[in-house]
Design a protein around this motif. Structure first.
Motif, mmCIF file in Angstrom:
data_model
loop_
_atom_site.group_PDB
_atom_site.id
_atom_site.type_symbol
_atom_site.label_atom_id
_atom_site.label_comp_id
_atom_site.label_asym_id
_atom_site.label_seq_id
_atom_site.Cartn_x
_atom_site.Cartn_y
_atom_site.Cartn_z
ATOM 1 N N GLY A 104 0.801 -1.218 0.000
ATOM 2 C CA GLY A 104 0.000 0.000 0.000
ATOM 3 C C GLY A 104 0.834 1.268 0.000
ATOM 4 O O GLY A 104 0.311 2.362 -0.223
ATOM 5 N N GLN A 105 2.139 1.136 0.239
ATOM 6 C CA GLN A 105 3.021 2.305 0.271
ATOM 7 C C GLN A 105 3.823 2.475 -1.020
ATOM 8 O O GLN A 105 4.720 3.306 -1.062
ATOM 9 N N VAL A 106 3.513 1.679 -2.039
ATOM 10 C CA VAL A 106 4.236 1.805 -3.303
ATOM 11 C C VAL A 106 3.256 2.116 -4.423
ATOM 12 O O VAL A 106 2.080 1.752 -4.361
ATOM 13 N N THR A 107 3.778 2.791 -5.435
ATOM 14 C CA THR A 107 2.980 3.160 -6.602
ATOM 15 C C THR A 107 3.640 2.609 -7.846
ATOM 16 O O THR A 107 4.857 2.792 -8.039
ATOM 17 N N LEU A 108 2.867 1.967 -8.678
ATOM 18 C CA LEU A 108 3.359 1.461 -9.955
ATOM 19 C C LEU A 108 3.620 2.643 -10.882
ATOM 20 O O LEU A 108 2.770 3.520 -11.021
ATOM 21 N N VAL A 109 4.783 2.671 -11.509
ATOM 22 C CA VAL A 109 5.142 3.768 -12.405
ATOM 23 C C VAL A 109 4.485 3.582 -13.768
ATOM 24 O O VAL A 109 3.972 4.520 -14.351
ATOM 25 N N SER A 110 4.522 2.363 -14.290
ATOM 26 C CA SER A 110 3.957 2.075 -15.604
ATOM 27 C C SER A 110 3.460 0.639 -15.623
ATOM 28 O O SER A 110 4.093 -0.245 -15.031
ATOM 29 N N ALA A 111 2.360 0.398 -16.309
ATOM 30 C CA ALA A 111 1.839 -0.963 -16.440
ATOM 31 C C ALA A 111 2.731 -1.812 -17.335
ATOM 32 O O ALA A 111 2.577 -3.026 -17.394
ATOM 33 N N HIS A 112 3.671 -1.174 -18.018
ATOM 34 C CA HIS A 112 4.603 -1.884 -18.904
ATOM 35 C C HIS A 112 5.924 -2.117 -18.187
ATOM 36 O O HIS A 112 6.348 -1.286 -17.381
ATOM 37 N N PRO A 113 6.587 -3.227 -18.496
ATOM 38 C CA PRO A 113 7.873 -3.488 -17.844
ATOM 39 C C PRO A 113 8.906 -2.408 -18.145
ATOM 40 O O PRO A 113 8.964 -1.892 -19.266
#
Length: 186
Positions: A104-113
């Protein structure tokens, strides 16, 4: 629904559309995926898929682990599980399992690798594994203040934040790719 070879191949093709200069390095896994061998399973040889997570904190540090079996420092990650439904979800699960980071403390930067690497893994007779290859899908995540929690001692001997330049020297160019993927960094 479990991750299929078609899911893996689609993610790889989408990645190659963004990074066509890597087509030569990734031609063999693309060929193997076309054969449909169940590459989400760690028991599939000569190749199976792994997922990794590059977590950047405050644009200044990268979280790395000390891998027990290989005796090296690298990004959190590992084999897919039958319950994984996406590659990015597998990467986040591995990050949390190995480092105790609260997802819950991290955010995905991009849905792509941020990177995909095809690399040889030496035989591990104790695990019944011959020489084989990992096709590693790595995703970039950011955090403002996540801290390492309880590490997965069966796989990891330590986890720590490393300055970007040191992390890149230890792990390689995949760190730079994650950093340049992340907005507001560098």
């Amino acid at each position: 629904m479990a991750i299929t070879d078609a899911d893996i191949a689609d993610e790889l093709r989408t990645y190659l559309e963004r990074h066509p200069q890597e087509a030569g390095e990734l031609a063999e896994p693309l060929r193997l995926l076309a054969e449909g061998q169940g590459f989400a399973s760690r028991r599939t040889f000569p190749m199976h898929v792994t997922a990794g997570a590059l977590l950047v904190r405050d644009g200044a540090d990268v979280l790395l682990i000390d891998h027990l079996a290989y005796g090296i420092t690298l990004q959190p990650g590992g084999h897919l599980e039958p319950t994984d439904t996406t590659l990015v979800g597998a990467a986040l699960r591995e990050l949390s399992e190995e480092t105790g980071i609260d997802p819950g403390q991290v955010t995905l930067v991009s849905a792509h690798p941020a990177y995909i690497e095809f690399g040889r893994v030496p035989a591990r007779p104790a695990k019944g594994e011959p020489d084989h290859y990992h096709l590693d899908f790595g995703y970039a995540f950011t955090t403002a203040d996540a801290e390492v929690g309880r590490i997965q001692e069966s796989e990891v001997t330590g986890a720590a934040w490393y300055p970007l330049d040191l992390a890149e020297r230890l792990v390689g160019p995949r760190v730079a790719r994650a950093v340049t993927t992340s907005p507001g960094i560098r």
